[in-house]
Write a protein that holds these residues in place. Structure first.
Motif, PDB file in Angstrom:
ATOM      1  N   SER A   1       0.816  -1.209   0.000  1.00  0.00           N
ATOM      2  CA  SER A   1       0.000   0.000   0.000  1.00  0.00           C
ATOM      3  C   SER A   1       0.851   1.261   0.000  1.00  0.00           C
ATOM      4  O   SER A   1       0.440   2.297  -0.529  1.00  0.00           O
ATOM      5  CB  SER A   1      -0.959   0.008   1.194  1.00  0.00           C
ATOM      6  OG  SER A   1      -0.239   0.164   2.413  1.00  0.00           O
ATOM      7  N   PHE A   2       2.034   1.211   0.598  1.00  0.00           N
ATOM      8  CA  PHE A   2       2.898   2.395   0.574  1.00  0.00           C
ATOM      9  C   PHE A   2       4.006   2.271  -0.459  1.00  0.00           C
ATOM     10  O   PHE A   2       4.871   3.140  -0.563  1.00  0.00           O
ATOM     11  CB  PHE A   2       3.479   2.702   1.965  1.00  0.00           C
ATOM     12  CG  PHE A   2       4.469   1.707   2.499  1.00  0.00           C
ATOM     13  CD1 PHE A   2       5.784   1.711   2.089  1.00  0.00           C
ATOM     14  CD2 PHE A   2       4.079   0.784   3.453  1.00  0.00           C
ATOM     15  CE1 PHE A   2       6.706   0.816   2.598  1.00  0.00           C
ATOM     16  CE2 PHE A   2       4.987  -0.118   3.977  1.00  0.00           C
ATOM     17  CZ  PHE A   2       6.304  -0.106   3.542  1.00  0.00           C
ATOM     18  N   GLY A   3       3.993   1.198  -1.257  1.00  0.00           N
ATOM     19  CA  GLY A   3       4.876   1.136  -2.413  1.00  0.00           C
ATOM     20  C   GLY A   3       6.137   0.320  -2.249  1.00  0.00           C
ATOM     21  O   GLY A   3       7.140   0.594  -2.930  1.00  0.00           O
ATOM     22  N   ILE A   4       6.121  -0.703  -1.399  1.00  0.00           N
ATOM     23  CA  ILE A   4       7.326  -1.492  -1.201  1.00  0.00           C
ATOM     24  C   ILE A   4       7.749  -2.229  -2.467  1.00  0.00           C
ATOM     25  O   ILE A   4       8.903  -2.609  -2.626  1.00  0.00           O
ATOM     26  CB  ILE A   4       7.139  -2.496  -0.038  1.00  0.00           C
ATOM     27  CG1 ILE A   4       8.497  -3.023   0.432  1.00  0.00           C
ATOM     28  CG2 ILE A   4       6.220  -3.641  -0.446  1.00  0.00           C
ATOM     29  CD1 ILE A   4       8.436  -3.846   1.683  1.00  0.00           C
ATOM     30  N   ASN A   5       6.818  -2.401  -3.401  1.00  0.00           N
ATOM     31  CA  ASN A   5       7.105  -3.166  -4.623  1.00  0.00           C
ATOM     32  C   ASN A   5       7.221  -2.296  -5.868  1.00  0.00           C
ATOM     33  O   ASN A   5       7.095  -2.792  -6.986  1.00  0.00           O
ATOM     34  CB  ASN A   5       6.000  -4.201  -4.845  1.00  0.00           C
ATOM     35  CG  ASN A   5       4.633  -3.553  -5.026  1.00  0.00           C
ATOM     36  OD1 ASN A   5       4.362  -2.483  -4.481  1.00  0.00           O
ATOM     37  ND2 ASN A   5       3.759  -4.188  -5.781  1.00  0.00           N
ATOM     38  N   VAL A   6       7.500  -1.004  -5.706  1.00  0.00           N
ATOM     39  CA  VAL A   6       7.479  -0.123  -6.872  1.00  0.00           C
ATOM     40  C   VAL A   6       8.696  -0.290  -7.782  1.00  0.00           C
ATOM     41  O   VAL A   6       8.644   0.040  -8.970  1.00  0.00           O
ATOM     42  CB  VAL A   6       7.361   1.363  -6.457  1.00  0.00           C
ATOM     43  CG1 VAL A   6       6.070   1.619  -5.712  1.00  0.00           C
ATOM     44  CG2 VAL A   6       8.565   1.808  -5.626  1.00  0.00           C
ATOM     45  N   LEU A   7       9.806  -0.791  -7.243  1.00  0.00           N
ATOM     46  CA  LEU A   7      11.032  -0.813  -8.037  1.00  0.00           C
ATOM     47  C   LEU A   7      11.084  -1.957  -9.036  1.00  0.00           C
ATOM     48  O   LEU A   7      11.433  -1.764 -10.197  1.00  0.00           O
ATOM     49  CB  LEU A   7      12.250  -0.886  -7.107  1.00  0.00           C
ATOM     50  CG  LEU A   7      12.561   0.368  -6.308  1.00  0.00           C
ATOM     51  CD1 LEU A   7      13.687   0.104  -5.320  1.00  0.00           C
ATOM     52  CD2 LEU A   7      12.933   1.517  -7.236  1.00  0.00           C
ATOM     53  N   GLY A   8      10.769  -3.167  -8.582  1.00  0.00           N
ATOM     54  CA  GLY A   8      10.962  -4.331  -9.439  1.00  0.00           C
ATOM     55  C   GLY A   8      12.408  -4.791  -9.438  1.00  0.00           C
ATOM     56  O   GLY A   8      13.281  -4.219  -8.780  1.00  0.00           O
ATOM     57  N   THR A   9      12.672  -5.841 -10.190  1.00  0.00           N
ATOM     58  CA  THR A   9      13.995  -6.463 -10.217  1.00  0.00           C
ATOM     59  C   THR A   9      14.879  -5.825 -11.276  1.00  0.00           C
ATOM     60  O   THR A   9      14.428  -5.482 -12.364  1.00  0.00           O
ATOM     61  CB  THR A   9      13.856  -7.969 -10.483  1.00  0.00           C
ATOM     62  OG1 THR A   9      13.221  -8.574  -9.364  1.00  0.00           O
ATOM     63  CG2 THR A   9      15.202  -8.636 -10.704  1.00  0.00           C
ATOM     64  N   LEU A  10      16.158  -5.686 -10.937  1.00  0.00           N
ATOM     65  CA  LEU A  10      17.190  -5.233 -11.866  1.00  0.00           C
ATOM     66  C   LEU A  10      18.053  -6.431 -12.246  1.00  0.00           C
ATOM     67  O   LEU A  10      18.523  -7.160 -11.371  1.00  0.00           O
ATOM     68  CB  LEU A  10      18.051  -4.161 -11.197  1.00  0.00           C
ATOM     69  CG  LEU A  10      19.335  -3.739 -11.914  1.00  0.00           C
ATOM     70  CD1 LEU A  10      19.028  -3.037 -13.235  1.00  0.00           C
ATOM     71  CD2 LEU A  10      20.184  -2.847 -11.001  1.00  0.00           C
ATOM     72  N   VAL A  11      18.244  -6.643 -13.536  1.00  0.00           N
ATOM     73  CA  VAL A  11      19.111  -7.692 -14.047  1.00  0.00           C
ATOM     74  C   VAL A  11      20.286  -7.034 -14.755  1.00  0.00           C
ATOM     75  O   VAL A  11      20.093  -6.216 -15.662  1.00  0.00           O
ATOM     76  CB  VAL A  11      18.366  -8.618 -15.036  1.00  0.00           C
ATOM     77  CG1 VAL A  11      19.310  -9.700 -15.562  1.00  0.00           C
ATOM     78  CG2 VAL A  11      17.135  -9.233 -14.385  1.00  0.00           C
TER      79      VAL A  11
ATOM     80  N   GLY B   1      28.155 -13.086 -17.938  1.00  0.00           N
ATOM     81  CA  GLY B   1      27.794 -13.285 -16.551  1.00  0.00           C
ATOM     82  C   GLY B   1      26.630 -12.372 -16.232  1.00  0.00           C
ATOM     83  O   GLY B   1      26.405 -11.374 -16.926  1.00  0.00           O
ATOM     84  N   PHE B   2      25.893 -12.702 -15.196  1.00  0.00           N
ATOM     85  CA  PHE B   2      24.745 -11.856 -14.857  1.00  0.00           C
ATOM     86  C   PHE B   2      24.501 -11.924 -13.353  1.00  0.00           C
ATOM     87  O   PHE B   2      25.032 -12.785 -12.640  1.00  0.00           O
ATOM     88  CB  PHE B   2      23.484 -12.297 -15.608  1.00  0.00           C
ATOM     89  CG  PHE B   2      22.764 -13.459 -14.966  1.00  0.00           C
ATOM     90  CD1 PHE B   2      21.690 -13.241 -14.112  1.00  0.00           C
ATOM     91  CD2 PHE B   2      23.182 -14.765 -15.188  1.00  0.00           C
ATOM     92  CE1 PHE B   2      21.039 -14.305 -13.494  1.00  0.00           C
ATOM     93  CE2 PHE B   2      22.540 -15.832 -14.583  1.00  0.00           C
ATOM     94  CZ  PHE B   2      21.462 -15.606 -13.727  1.00  0.00           C
ATOM     95  N   ALA B   3      23.680 -11.002 -12.885  1.00  0.00           N
ATOM     96  CA  ALA B   3      23.234 -11.005 -11.498  1.00  0.00           C
ATOM     97  C   ALA B   3      21.915 -10.265 -11.416  1.00  0.00           C
ATOM     98  O   ALA B   3      21.555  -9.489 -12.323  1.00  0.00           O
ATOM     99  CB  ALA B   3      24.269 -10.367 -10.579  1.00  0.00           C
ATOM    100  N   VAL B   4      21.196 -10.487 -10.336  1.00  0.00           N
ATOM    101  CA  VAL B   4      19.921  -9.814 -10.112  1.00  0.00           C
ATOM    102  C   VAL B   4      19.926  -9.165  -8.739  1.00  0.00           C
ATOM    103  O   VAL B   4      20.549  -9.660  -7.802  1.00  0.00           O
ATOM    104  CB  VAL B   4      18.735 -10.798 -10.225  1.00  0.00           C
ATOM    105  CG1 VAL B   4      18.709 -11.441 -11.597  1.00  0.00           C
ATOM    106  CG2 VAL B   4      18.780 -11.872  -9.146  1.00  0.00           C
ATOM    107  N   THR B   5      19.245  -8.040  -8.636  1.00  0.00           N
ATOM    108  CA  THR B   5      19.048  -7.365  -7.367  1.00  0.00           C
ATOM    109  C   THR B   5      17.788  -6.516  -7.485  1.00  0.00           C
ATOM    110  O   THR B   5      17.082  -6.568  -8.500  1.00  0.00           O
ATOM    111  CB  THR B   5      20.273  -6.518  -6.980  1.00  0.00           C
ATOM    112  OG1 THR B   5      20.061  -5.976  -5.663  1.00  0.00           O
ATOM    113  CG2 THR B   5      20.529  -5.373  -7.957  1.00  0.00           C
ATOM    114  N   THR B   6      17.507  -5.731  -6.459  1.00  0.00           N
ATOM    115  CA  THR B   6      16.376  -4.803  -6.515  1.00  0.00           C
ATOM    116  C   THR B   6      16.868  -3.473  -7.076  1.00  0.00           C
ATOM    117  O   THR B   6      17.948  -3.026  -6.715  1.00  0.00           O
ATOM    118  CB  THR B   6      15.794  -4.591  -5.108  1.00  0.00           C
ATOM    119  OG1 THR B   6      15.514  -5.854  -4.531  1.00  0.00           O
ATOM    120  CG2 THR B   6      14.515  -3.783  -5.169  1.00  0.00           C
ATOM    121  N   GLY B   7      16.078  -2.867  -7.932  1.00  0.00           N
ATOM    122  CA  GLY B   7      16.516  -1.593  -8.492  1.00  0.00           C
ATOM    123  C   GLY B   7      15.671  -1.087  -9.629  1.00  0.00           C
ATOM    124  O   GLY B   7      15.571   0.113  -9.867  1.00  0.00           O
TER     125      GLY B   7
END
Length: 392
Positions: free
Chosen positions: A50-60, A71-77
């Protein structure tokens, strides 16, 4: 043999779980009635989304050499992180040998110092750094853990973070960490409800199973001290991230005040060796919990760990799947790992970053051998709807 040169750095975004594990569907325990810094506002109390904890999505982040190895990696961003990677960080990597990880990290950090230092910029740097380690492992055909010192134990053992520690015990985990649901805004009634839930869970799991509280930055020193004192009767092992991450003075006071034998832990939302140096020198906690995808990547986590080791403190990274497994298996001061229960009801063990990664290992009976595969040992799922919002 010539060392491969980095030719391309690319950044993508994807939605729906993965590294942004908060980006889940409705009725998932990770979004349900968890105390947060926004809980003082009733409109934002019941759901973190409700306050937007999921607004960013995943960064690859994907990095390719002139020989075609990737090579690759994933994080939040998400898209913000992708912009930083493509428009700023890529210049510090492209054209360099794959082995130059230390200087690439230093230039990424110092090149963004005027607007970075932590937060989304460090997420982006972490994503690039992890992709560099994965790339080096692909080039050398070695697992990351072999390149940072090798294993110091045969397997990892895990505690589970989720809504059902009683089920986690049945699955073989050594402990269960629950999210606190009530904070200072709910007053005495909220604390009574929290302790009632803890008592019920203690009765369900018995005396020897670890139980912990994750407070997600939502309490104040007074409330956290009262909660920890009352929870001691039910054998609470530690109270985690009780205060905002910048309140080093509050953490130091809390650690002095909790019952003897109970630990104070924090660091999930801290970054770089300098932030963790403050936690250590001010004696804020007993266990540091950096997230390797947020604190500066593996390159920085190794420095944080060495600093903690010199202070005789444990480092137990925040749940980050293979990116922390390869680290933990090589460190004497990281005796166990966190596993986030990503099944909506926390009633089964599923891959932590599902549906993003192929070959992502999961614990069986609370234990796991880190796979002996190049890099971090996982592949990006070809079914993902990847978007590259920027290029350079």
């Amino acid at each position: 043999m010539a060392v491969p040169i980095i030719k391309h750095v690319r950044a993508f975004t994807v939605r729906g779980g993965g590294a942004d594990y908060h980006d889940q569907g409705r009725d998932h325990w990770i979004d349900d009635n968890i105390s947060t810094p926004m809980s003082k506002y009733p409109a934002y109390r019941e759901s973190r989304q409700s306050f937007g904890i999921n607004v960013l999505g995943t960064l690859v982040v994907e990095i390719e050499t002139d020989t075609g190895v990737t090579g690759f990696a994933v994080t939040t961003g998400g898209e913000i992180g992708a912009f930083i990677v493509e428009k700023h960080l890529a210049r510090f990597c492209e054209g360099r040998p794959v082995t130059d990880i230390e200087i690439m990290w230093d230039q990424m950090f110092n090149g963004t110092l005027y607007y970075g230092r932590r937060g989304i910029v460090l997420n982006a740097i972490s994503g690039v750094d992890l992709a560099l380690w994965d790339l080096l492992g692909q080039v050398r055909q070695e697992p990351v853990y072999a390149m940072i010192g090798g294993p110091v134990r045969d397997e990892l053992q895990f505690y589970a973070t989720g809504a059902r520690p009683d089920l986690a015990k049945d699955m073989g985990f050594i402990g269960g960490k629950m999210a606190v649901q009530h904070g200072p805004a709910q007053g005495k009634d909220g604390m009574v409800a929290e302790l009632t839930r803890l008592e019920k869970m203690r009765n369900a799991v018995g005396e020897d199973f670890w139980l912990m509280f994750d407070c997600w930055m939502s309490l104040d020193v007074n409330y956290a001290t009262k909660l920890a004192t009352a929870a001691h009767d039910y054998g609470l092992k530690w109270i985690e991230e009780a205060l905002p991450p910048d309140d080093y003075w509050g953490y130091a006071e809390l650690r002095r005040n909790v019952p003897r034998g109970m630990m104070v832990t924090t660091g999930e939302h801290e970054a770089t060796r300098w932030g963790f140096r403050l936690l250590l020198e001010m004696e804020c906690c007993d266990i540091l919990q950096p997230d390797v995808g947020w604190c500066g990547g593996l390159t920085e986590l190794l420095k944080i760990s060495a600093l903690a080791d010199a202070h005789n403190k444990m480092v137990v990274p925040h749940g980050s799947s293979v990116y922390s497994y390869h680290f933990v298996i090589t460190r004497h001061n990281s005796p166990f790992s966190e596993f986030l229960m990503m099944a909506p009801k926390a009633d089964e063990v599923v891959p932590m970053f599902s549906p993003m990664l192929l070959d992502e290992p999961i614990p069986v009976n609370g234990r796991m051998k880190v796979p002996d595969r190049p890099g971090f040992g996982v592949r990006l799922s070809p079914d993902l709807d990847l978007n590259r919002p920027y290029d350079h």
